[in-house]
Design a protein around this motif. Structure first.
Motif, PDB file in Angstrom:
ATOM      1  N   THR A  54     -40.753  16.873  71.829  1.00 62.34           N
ATOM      2  CA  THR A  54     -40.926  17.081  73.273  1.00 62.34           C
ATOM      3  C   THR A  54     -40.898  18.567  73.625  1.00 62.34           C
ATOM      4  N   LEU A  55     -39.960  19.291  73.060  1.00 63.92           N
ATOM      5  CA  LEU A  55     -39.845  20.722  73.347  1.00 63.92           C
ATOM      6  C   LEU A  55     -41.059  21.495  72.828  1.00 63.92           C
ATOM      7  N   MET A  56     -41.558  21.105  71.681  1.00 63.03           N
ATOM      8  CA  MET A  56     -42.745  21.751  71.141  1.00 63.03           C
ATOM      9  C   MET A  56     -43.965  21.481  72.029  1.00 63.03           C
ATOM     10  N   ARG A  57     -44.074  20.260  72.504  1.00 64.27           N
ATOM     11  CA  ARG A  57     -45.187  19.903  73.390  1.00 64.27           C
ATOM     12  C   ARG A  57     -45.106  20.690  74.700  1.00 64.27           C
ATOM     13  N   GLN A  58     -43.902  20.826  75.242  1.00 68.97           N
ATOM     14  CA  GLN A  58     -43.748  21.588  76.482  1.00 68.97           C
ATOM     15  C   GLN A  58     -44.127  23.057  76.266  1.00 68.97           C
ATOM     16  N   ALA A  59     -43.683  23.634  75.147  1.00 66.80           N
ATOM     17  CA  ALA A  59     -44.020  25.024  74.856  1.00 66.80           C
ATOM     18  C   ALA A  59     -45.525  25.204  74.703  1.00 66.80           C
ATOM     19  N   LEU A  60     -46.157  24.233  74.084  1.00 68.67           N
ATOM     20  CA  LEU A  60     -47.604  24.314  73.891  1.00 68.67           C
ATOM     21  C   LEU A  60     -48.344  24.239  75.232  1.00 68.67           C
ATOM     22  N   GLN A  61     -47.926  23.330  76.086  1.00 74.63           N
ATOM     23  CA  GLN A  61     -48.578  23.195  77.385  1.00 74.63           C
ATOM     24  C   GLN A  61     -48.391  24.449  78.232  1.00 74.63           C
ATOM     25  N   GLN A  62     -47.207  25.070  78.148  1.00 72.85           N
ATOM     26  CA  GLN A  62     -46.984  26.315  78.872  1.00 72.85           C
ATOM     27  C   GLN A  62     -47.881  27.431  78.335  1.00 72.85           C
ATOM     28  N   GLU A  63     -48.035  27.480  77.039  1.00 71.15           N
ATOM     29  CA  GLU A  63     -48.889  28.500  76.438  1.00 71.15           C
ATOM     30  C   GLU A  63     -50.350  28.295  76.822  1.00 71.15           C
ATOM     31  N   LEU A  64     -50.780  27.049  76.831  1.00 68.57           N
ATOM     32  CA  LEU A  64     -52.162  26.765  77.232  1.00 68.57           C
ATOM     33  C   LEU A  64     -52.396  27.128  78.680  1.00 68.57           C
ATOM     34  N   GLY A  65     -51.375  26.955  79.517  1.00 67.84           N
ATOM     35  CA  GLY A  65     -51.509  27.310  80.922  1.00 67.84           C
ATOM     36  C   GLY A  65     -51.673  28.803  81.148  1.00 67.84           C
ATOM     37  N   ARG A  66     -51.234  29.613  80.173  1.00 62.51           N
ATOM     38  CA  ARG A  66     -51.356  31.066  80.297  1.00 62.51           C
ATOM     39  C   ARG A  66     -52.658  31.603  79.708  1.00 62.51           C
ATOM     40  N   ARG A  67     -53.412  30.748  79.048  1.00 59.45           N
ATOM     41  CA  ARG A  67     -54.595  31.202  78.337  1.00 59.45           C
ATOM     42  C   ARG A  67     -55.887  30.733  79.014  1.00 59.45           C
ATOM     43  N   ASN A  68     -56.919  31.470  78.767  1.00 65.58           N
ATOM     44  CA  ASN A  68     -58.264  31.073  79.186  1.00 65.58           C
ATOM     45  C   ASN A  68     -58.904  30.326  78.028  1.00 65.58           C
ATOM     46  N   THR A  69     -58.973  29.009  78.140  1.00 69.36           N
ATOM     47  CA  THR A  69     -59.520  28.183  77.062  1.00 69.36           C
ATOM     48  C   THR A  69     -60.856  27.572  77.449  1.00 69.36           C
ATOM     49  N   ALA A  70     -61.573  28.253  78.328  1.00 66.84           N
ATOM     50  CA  ALA A  70     -62.895  27.763  78.721  1.00 66.84           C
ATOM     51  C   ALA A  70     -63.793  27.656  77.496  1.00 66.84           C
ATOM     52  N   GLY A  71     -64.472  26.526  77.384  1.00 67.79           N
ATOM     53  CA  GLY A  71     -65.358  26.290  76.251  1.00 67.79           C
ATOM     54  C   GLY A  71     -64.632  25.832  75.005  1.00 67.79           C
ATOM     55  N   MET A  72     -63.330  25.619  75.097  1.00 67.82           N
ATOM     56  CA  MET A  72     -62.550  25.144  73.957  1.00 67.82           C
ATOM     57  C   MET A  72     -61.904  23.804  74.297  1.00 67.82           C
ATOM     58  N   GLN A  73     -61.586  23.061  73.275  1.00 70.08           N
ATOM     59  CA  GLN A  73     -60.925  21.765  73.456  1.00 70.08           C
ATOM     60  C   GLN A  73     -59.733  21.681  72.511  1.00 70.08           C
ATOM     61  N   VAL A  74     -58.577  21.429  73.099  1.00 68.28           N
ATOM     62  CA  VAL A  74     -57.356  21.299  72.311  1.00 68.28           C
ATOM     63  C   VAL A  74     -56.927  19.841  72.330  1.00 68.28           C
ATOM     64  N   GLU A  75     -56.876  19.226  71.164  1.00 69.41           N
ATOM     65  CA  GLU A  75     -56.494  17.818  71.046  1.00 69.41           C
ATOM     66  C   GLU A  75     -55.040  17.737  70.585  1.00 69.41           C
ATOM     67  N   LEU A  76     -54.202  17.167  71.435  1.00 68.61           N
ATOM     68  CA  LEU A  76     -52.796  16.961  71.090  1.00 68.61           C
ATOM     69  C   LEU A  76     -52.614  15.573  70.497  1.00 68.61           C
ATOM     70  N   PRO A  77     -51.666  15.416  69.586  1.00 68.02           N
ATOM     71  CA  PRO A  77     -51.372  14.074  69.084  1.00 68.02           C
ATOM     72  C   PRO A  77     -50.725  13.248  70.193  1.00 68.02           C
ATOM     73  N   PRO A  78     -50.710  11.915  70.051  1.00 68.51           N
ATOM     74  CA  PRO A  78     -50.059  11.079  71.057  1.00 68.51           C
ATOM     75  C   PRO A  78     -48.601  11.481  71.245  1.00 68.51           C
ATOM     76  N   THR A  79     -48.074  11.280  72.448  1.00 71.12           N
ATOM     77  CA  THR A  79     -46.677  11.613  72.724  1.00 71.12           C
ATOM     78  C   THR A  79     -45.761  10.904  71.735  1.00 71.12           C
ATOM     79  N   GLY A  80     -44.844  11.657  71.181  1.00 70.48           N
ATOM     80  CA  GLY A  80     -43.919  11.112  70.197  1.00 70.48           C
ATOM     81  C   GLY A  80     -44.412  11.204  68.781  1.00 70.48           C
ATOM     82  N   SER A  81     -45.678  11.578  68.587  1.00 75.34           N
ATOM     83  CA  SER A  81     -46.224  11.718  67.242  1.00 75.34           C
ATOM     84  C   SER A  81     -46.082  13.159  66.778  1.00 75.34           C
ATOM     85  N   PRO A  82     -45.999  13.359  65.478  1.00 80.77           N
ATOM     86  CA  PRO A  82     -45.842  14.731  64.977  1.00 80.77           C
ATOM     87  C   PRO A  82     -47.128  15.531  65.139  1.00 80.77           C
TER      88      PRO A  82
END
Length: 291
Positions: A54-82
């Protein structure tokens, strides 16, 4: 072993131990500030893979919110999955760069969580990466709180040898009730108690007792090398001191360490550990960490 505990009006917890050793009555007493016992390593927790995720997912979402990822796609694993995650972009180089940066952010979030709860990730033989209690850091952060215990030992043994004080600590700790390994089945830290909690609860498992013994030796004999030796479902202490012919030893980095097992309830002297563990005490096989 008999233990008498009491509290004083000035906030001191008093501990008085008495046991029989070779026909002699042994007494050992000390006082600890109640506040120190209550606050001792209060952030120590069991490791939770779910919370880490959960903490890793939150850190990742915060980092993505600070970045310009236009034209990119980030696929996260299902919640609770590694993790790992997957990054797609028009240019493969852009995808690799972003994936490396996000992976570094995930690793940092994981390390921050481990540090907060006094855990660490170690590589053990044979080529196993494990998350476990950070015994080295817990020892270091316990020294100040254990000064009253070390002071009582210093008064009791103003002149002593490494072997004599090690044997006294074994005589004491082996008589403190042992916490069953069954209670550790859910977590690497399920049975572990930091030093003052071990004293307060009057129980502890193998690595809890090893850390307490090592911390007191570090305070009393700061120049004596110490290692914690990890065995299957067990841990013992290695002490860099002059050996005797009957001692069970382990040679590490060119230095001999005499082994001591404070676990109990067996009353084993310095230099003796249970025979079933001898097989694992070979250079290149034994897992250890300096304390």
């Amino acid at each position: 072993m008999q233990l008498q505990r009491s509290s004083s009006q000035d906030g001191e917890l008093q501990f008085h131990y008495r046991w029989q050793q070779q026909g002699q009555t042994v007494d050992f007493s000390f006082q600890l500030p109640e506040q120190s016992v209550q606050q001792h390593l209060s952030s120590f927790r069991r490791y939770s893979p779910q919370l880490a995720n959960t903490l890793m997912r939150q850190a990742l979402q915060q980092e993505l919110g600070r970045r310009n990822t236009a034209g990119m796609q980030v696929e996260l694993p299902p919640t609770g999955s590694p993790f790992p995650l997957k990054v797609k972009a028009r240019r493969a180089a852009d995808a690799r760069e972003l994936q490396q940066q996000l992976t570094a952010q995930l690793q940092q979030a994981r390390q921050d969580y481990l540090q907060q709860i006094y855990h660490t990730e170690l590589r053990l033989q044979p080529n196993r990466q494990v998350i476990m209690v950070d015994h080295q850091r817990i020892l270091a952060d316990s020294l100040q709180d254990l000064l009253p215990v070390a002071g009582a030992l210093q008064q009791k043994f103003p002149y002593t040898t490494t072997r004599e004080i090690s044997q006294f600590l074994l005589d004491w700790l082996q008589r403190i009730p042992y916490q069953s390994l069954n209670e550790r089945s859910q977590s690497s830290a399920a049975g572990f108690l930091p030093p003052l909690q071990l004293i307060q609860q009057h129980r502890g498992d193998c690595d809890s007792k090893v850390v307490l013994m090592a911390a007191l030796l570090r305070l009393l004999l700061p120049d004596v090398p110490l290692v914690i030796v990890y065995l299957p479902n067990h841990a013992v202490l290695g002490i860099g001191m002059q050996s005797q012919s009957s001692d069970q030893q382990l040679r590490l980095d060119g230095q001999n360490f005499v082994l001591a097992d404070p676990t109990g309830p067996a009353l084993q002297p310095v230099g003796e550990i249970t025979a079933r563990y001898h097989l694992y005490l070979q250079p290149g096989i034994a897992n250890y960490r300096r304390l």
